[in-house]
Design an enzyme around this catalytic site. Structure first.
Site, PDB file in Angstrom:
ATOM      1  N   HIS C 155     -46.819  33.520  94.825  1.00  0.00           N
ATOM      2  CA  HIS C 155     -47.233  32.123  95.044  1.00  0.00           C
ATOM      3  C   HIS C 155     -46.183  31.155  94.479  1.00  0.00           C
ATOM      4  CE1 HIS C 155     -51.504  33.539  95.652  1.00  0.00           C
ATOM      5  NE2 HIS C 155     -51.077  34.502  94.872  1.00  0.00           N
ATOM      6  N   SER C 276     -21.732  15.922 101.379  1.00  0.00           N
ATOM      7  CA  SER C 276     -22.439  14.879 102.105  1.00  0.00           C
ATOM      8  C   SER C 276     -21.459  13.801 102.526  1.00  0.00           C
ATOM      9  CB  SER C 276     -23.506  14.279 101.189  1.00  0.00           C
ATOM     10  OG  SER C 276     -23.804  12.961 101.576  1.00  0.00           O
ATOM     11  N   LYS C 282     -22.939  15.966  96.303  1.00  0.00           N
ATOM     12  CA  LYS C 282     -23.733  17.008  96.958  1.00  0.00           C
ATOM     13  C   LYS C 282     -22.955  18.286  97.242  1.00  0.00           C
ATOM     14  CE  LYS C 282     -27.413  16.918  98.001  1.00  0.00           C
ATOM     15  NZ  LYS C 282     -27.996  16.559  99.275  1.00  0.00           N
ATOM     16  N   GLU C 289     -29.695  27.258 105.115  1.00  0.00           N
ATOM     17  CA  GLU C 289     -30.628  26.423 105.882  1.00  0.00           C
ATOM     18  C   GLU C 289     -30.513  26.672 107.375  1.00  0.00           C
ATOM     19  OE1 GLU C 289     -31.031  22.169 104.043  1.00  0.00           O
ATOM     20  OE2 GLU C 289     -29.002  22.877 103.660  1.00  0.00           O
TER      21      GLU C 289
END
Lengths: 456, 456, 456, 456
Positions: C155, C276, C282, C289
């Site tokens: 979880h 970025s 970043k 992803e």
């Protein structure tokens, strides 16, 4: 004995009946079915297709059947095939031959299409209320967290500090579009197919618009084949449910993240979390996980109904009976998830002090420095490059941005001056936002007010 | 009161409990749960983790619980959360403190994974039997239609005459691969995850292989995280169900076509067809349509489980509870459709004389003429071209191929001779096939014999 | 000019041709098409359906066409309809009338089915290699992290400490089953449909098994209708790709989590991360992803092919042309994702020292205390309850488990003794595991050795 | 060199770059990207964030880049990563340092969201036009077939005669709702996300509404996180495409049926049909089949985008790059299918005389007899039963309804009189319909007029 049986020499095989029976699902639409039948009878009376006295008897029988079903006195099971046949049978049991007039100028094809639209109408209205309920819960939490600063993420990397209220307002906005979509769908669903009969209309002098009016519907589905053959409304509705679930699954994912030991931002009340059968320390975000998991159910119904309808020739085909399985599953899952999400959020506390200090001087304030240089006329891309060098320095020295000396800043760009440090707090970063819809307190306040008005 | 409750100060909110309760679905796996628990206890006894006397008491309690559930004496509803907690509670009710030892060295995570695998094992076995049942039905009909000639279609256009037995044998072959796939899946499913505990194994001296052996399983799922986190077996199984439904939906589509007035080839017994509530003449292929429509349900479960599992980090997450919804839905729908399809076919008659005469001289014998020319050394593509001209002539004159004069044939190619007409009957076309697996009576017979042996 | 044109008075409308042209996709299978044609010609020669001299010319033409396509000299576009027609045209251009014999005893229906199976065979082999490559990469990292301790999560809550190697071995195991599934699919795919012709076989004396043997295939698809009508192999393959993507998406999700500032466990090399355009600080886990996002593409192809095949009557229908769109998309996406995942992992470093200290005395050691009490004969459920109280105390006092006084422990259960503290380090927890497949160093080592042997 | 590179010490690995490059898809949106940038620059000029002179130079560079891309002079491949970076690079090449100001107060996150919305706006408008084009084609055919009688089917069984125009009008109605749905979606899509920057807005004094106005958009997406994180508009759009494909697949299925030898109703012009490489007689409905098959592609994109977006935390994640794959695939497939369907219909002839005679006295006129009895006060269900007996008689005697003697009718119900035969022609059945939207010539005419007005 089915209503369509006279040319048949045998009744349906028991297994075939069980397989084809739909009453486990359409039985839940008994009220819609009766409401539709009553309107139909009133129209037949008005048009003198049946007499006033006959009509009254049928209506009264229908009403007592409704009561008996509601009270549990009257029960049905798969042997009754479908709710339409069941109710017609009951009427005839009650009032004899007159009951056999109920189905005049009607077919199960238009009847079932009507029941489904009445059901949709009711459920869309409920869903909209539930959506608004969740929006209100989010709004309440937003109001409480107007000054709670959290990292805004992109790629799950800390990007820029934002107000937690701003984050939640994004969800309120998304859900707002879900409401719009449901209203658009309702507009199309709220039309009566009744009177299309099997597929081609009828030779009896019915008045379709009158029935529609009695049912409070905004008109009729004109073309009779279209009326009994189409389920685009159902698909449109389920795809809207799927979009709602996308939005809920994203919020659920964030709740799971926020309640992890690593993020340590959200804490569920004991009444909305569960433990482990083996590990005594566990406090699990089960509700959020289940909402996320139930997304699969709704996606499944969407693919289900799309598969059913693909390549079906006009008009009605029995495959279409399956639509109600997918529809009711989508309705119930989406509604339950919306409700429980509101419940969960009401029982979740968010730590106001979790992030702010950590974010002061944090690398996620880099854009502040870029804007600082841009305001000093450095072209954006060059500014970006300079600050990139600052970041590289900070990373290599394991320092925060506000721990780097001005001298080092100046080496990278002479435009840096002492006041740069003023821009390196999370709060200043947020307060300095100027653009519409940004995370600045002023803009967040504007949004909060907008939604308070809108949702009240 | 949940088993995991001691660190919690409040019990789960009623709405949250209702939302998260899984007993409506996992309650159907009570037998698997008890079987698994008994094996677990026997192992604990053997390993002296619990005493022999304790073990015997727990097993006897488990067995009487099973009887009580089966007989309907013991009931559960959503308030009982899940079947695992419910059964553990019942044991403690029956035998007190000793019952609290049942869960030693076990977690719900490995328990639920085991229950699911035991269920899968049982259902795969049943599905295979049901598939073979349908194959046998098809085989019986094939044997009856060894000389029934029907048009073979491509693009739903008549292409070449074939034997109806050959057509059905194609389905028997497809279903044969479905059986193979289920067996392959079973191979992977038939392993015990028990002993993985929550995720990391246990410090107690259990014997995982012994438990597996008691359960009749072919080994253990080695890695403990894998054992509790993976559901690839379930997805593989459901995708196999989806393929079965593809095959059934195709057969169903054909039954719908064949029973139309236009094809007029198949006729359903009254016990496997339904009428219309409005149109007295209707005899509808509802069963076939519903099988076709229920394909959507199974596709839905496949997308459902794929959606659930996407991007879940290891190990167990509560989302995975949803897997049993999709799994049981897929099992039940597929099984029902396979069974009813066999029933429907048994109650369908196919008209032996429907097509043969119509096909003699038909355009769908054109390939015969091409082969005729090829055998006379005309290059294939040229032969094809010549016969194309014959076809154009036949279409323009609205004649069959055997109604065109030899003189006209010769104008197109001098290689045409009188014996060409011998090739223009449906029967000769079929009889002249030479290739393996073709529609020639000899090859069809070979296939029939193959499957008779295989399925007996 | 299409090969099927002689009965047609007009050529295909340009828009219709463009819409129906498949060469943008099947053009990629030119090699399979030529390999299949060569085998077909060799069989025709052996069977004396064409002469040896003719056959040699055709084969030589086919080989030079292959070279010309490979070298880019010969090009095709949508105007060429499909690769089969294109190649046949080219042959005739090269060697005239003899080329028109190539298509003897063959149809595009069996030809395209063959090309697809040859393609599948090649790609399954490649995918298996790529899967094994990824397993090896994971194994290498596992070997490096045999003693790196990380929290095991359920979880997304910290559950029990595990070895990072153990975690990665779970993925190696999952991927191992993916390899098995591909091998099972290959078994079914590796059969030749050639010789089924349009659907019913042929009157020419071909030898189907000989062609299959030349192609290195393990037999023929017996029933000729099945051979040209079925695509279950393709669906089975794509669903296996979907399962691979499930597994990859889970690993990708974990990489995203681990690289967040909160988890701070994984760090990507600059060559496998991006920044970025706006935020200079970043460093984004884009590759992970994208792997996660591309899962949607493969799920899409699965639903795509299932939709295409649903309810298609036998035999070939043009809808089936779409199968190659879905198949090639699934192949390419899955292959790319497997490869890039291996690349990404090779360029990721994991912090050995990130968690161990934090986990000493952590609540995630609670199960250790339960097992401690169980070993002292406390019934499991009671032990669980007692430790639950310890946890509640720790939480309320904001202490770790090893910071609670023995006196306090004893208040909860007199069975607690001083040696309990020995069990409260992450390392002891892991070392004390006893069960097969657990996270103990011994078991992890066993697994490592197993896979090293298996993958070498 | 990527724009975000200054803190990175290595460039992106070539394989990683290739894997993550999106320019093959977003490159098609170059015009939207430039249009958006020009508006952005104009706003920066107005707000004095950049000077008038600078702005002019950037705009002029953007315009010449557009021309160069359009003319093919400027090309890009995967090495250029994405269209946004590529264009920014080109500007700097052209005008040096000033170009580096273009990205001021903007991020790729809001830029890409804008590009997508501009693209959607354009494509929705085109799709609506294409839908209306197909409606017009259907309307034209309807007008030609105002008195062509065909069987209306339910369950693919002949149910009641209808006018072919009525049948086609059903599709016109369905497509009409598709147009409505696209318009509803457009309403939500037509808002500018620009100015949301990375996720939180900007500290520079931009004017978001001004940019929106310049772009001809109806407002801004208020909340900046919502603006960059949401893709519900894309899902809504693709689900609308899926519904369009449902409708097209049904029409395609009917065209396949109608062109079969059994239905023999529709005939395609040679320019819109294809033949067989093996069977010279074939004339295949390939275009209709491909439309039906391409439904799978659009369903696939829907599941694709739903899968991508499920459970993504806010704000932007790189997974979302995949949205454009699904979006452009859905747009192109749906548009192509709509166009080709109009083309196909224009090249299809329908046989006016195919069915009418066959339907006179046909069993599908049974409902006429039911209505006949109902008008004579027989309760509907009894009338249905009586006619059921008539049907059974007709079937057993192999007679049409108008071939059964009056005496036999009277035996079943004395209410039958000689005039019953008047109701047993297909034409009378149609003419006698009275209800709104029925297949009566009057109602069909009303619908035709409605749509002529609406579509003109």
């Amino acid at each position: 004995m089915p209503t369509w049986n006279s040319r048949f020499k045998k009744s349906l095989d028991e297994k075939a009946l069980k397989f084809s029976s739909s009453i486990d699902i359409d039985g839940k639409l008994y009220n819609e079915d009766i409401v539709g039948s009553i309107a139909h009878v009133k129209m037949l009376m008005k048009q003198k297709i049946i007499s006033y006295a006959e009509g009254k008897k049928i209506i009264s029988a229908l009403e007592s059947i409704r009561k008996e079903i509601l009270s549990g006195k009257l029960k049905y099971d798969w042997r009754n095939e479908d709710i339409h046949s069941f109710i017609e049978e009951q009427i005839t049991k009650k009032i004899g031959a007159i009951g056999k007039k109920l189905h005049t100028a009607r077919s199960r094809n238009d009847q079932v299409a009507l029941d489904e639209r009445l059901y949709l109408k009711k459920e869309i209205t409920t869903l909209i209320k539930t959506l608004i309920g969740l929006q209100k819960t989010l709004l309440k939490i937003s109001s409480k967290h107007k000054s709670t600063i959290v990292p805004g993420y992109t790629h799950l990397q800390r990007a820029q500090p934002i107000l937690f209220a701003h984050h939640l307002l994004a969800y309120i906005s998304m859900l707002g579009r879900d409401v719009e979509r449901l209203n658009d769908c309702l507009k199309r669903a709220d039309k009566s197919p009744l009177g299309a009969a099997a597929l081609s209309g009828t030779t009896l002098p019915i008045d379709r618009n009158y029935t529609a009016k009695l049912l409070g519907m905004k008109g009729i589905v004109e073309n009779s084949l279209d009326a009994v053959s189409s389920r685009d409304i159902v698909i449109e509705f389920i795809s809207t449910c799927a979009i709602i679930m996308v939005n809920l699954s994203r919020l659920a994912e964030e709740l799971v993240l926020w309640s992890s030991q690593e993020f340590a931002f959200a804490q569920f009340d004991d009444s909305f979390a569960t433990g482990s059968s083996l590990m005594p320390q566990k406090k699990n975000p089960d509700i959020a996980e289940l909402v996320r998991g139930k997304t699969g159910r709704v996606y499944g119904t969407l693919i289900g109904i799309l598969t059913v309808m693909k390549s079906l020739p006009l008009a009605y085909n029995r495959d279409m009976q399956e639509d109600k399985f997918h529809l009711t599953e989508a309705v119930n899952t989406t509604k339950d998830c919306l409700e429980i999400m509101a419940g969960l959020l009401k029982h979740t506390s968010f730590r106001k002090d979790r992030f702010e200090k950590e974010l002061d001087g944090d690398l996620s304030l880099s854009t502040e420095l870029v804007d600082y240089l841009v305001r000093k006329e450095i072209p954006f891309r060059e500014a970006h490059n300079n600050v990139g060098k600052v970041v590289a320095l900070a990373v290599s020295k394991k320092k925060k941005l506000n721990e780097i000396l001005l001298a080092d800043y100046k080496k990278i760009s002479p435009k840096f001056e002492k006041n740069l440090y003023n821009f390196l707090t999370a709060k200043s970063s947020i307060n300095n936002r100027l653009s519409d819809g940004s995370t600045s307190p002023k803009e967040v306040d504007k949004q909060l007010k907008f939604w308070m008005r809108k949702l009240s």
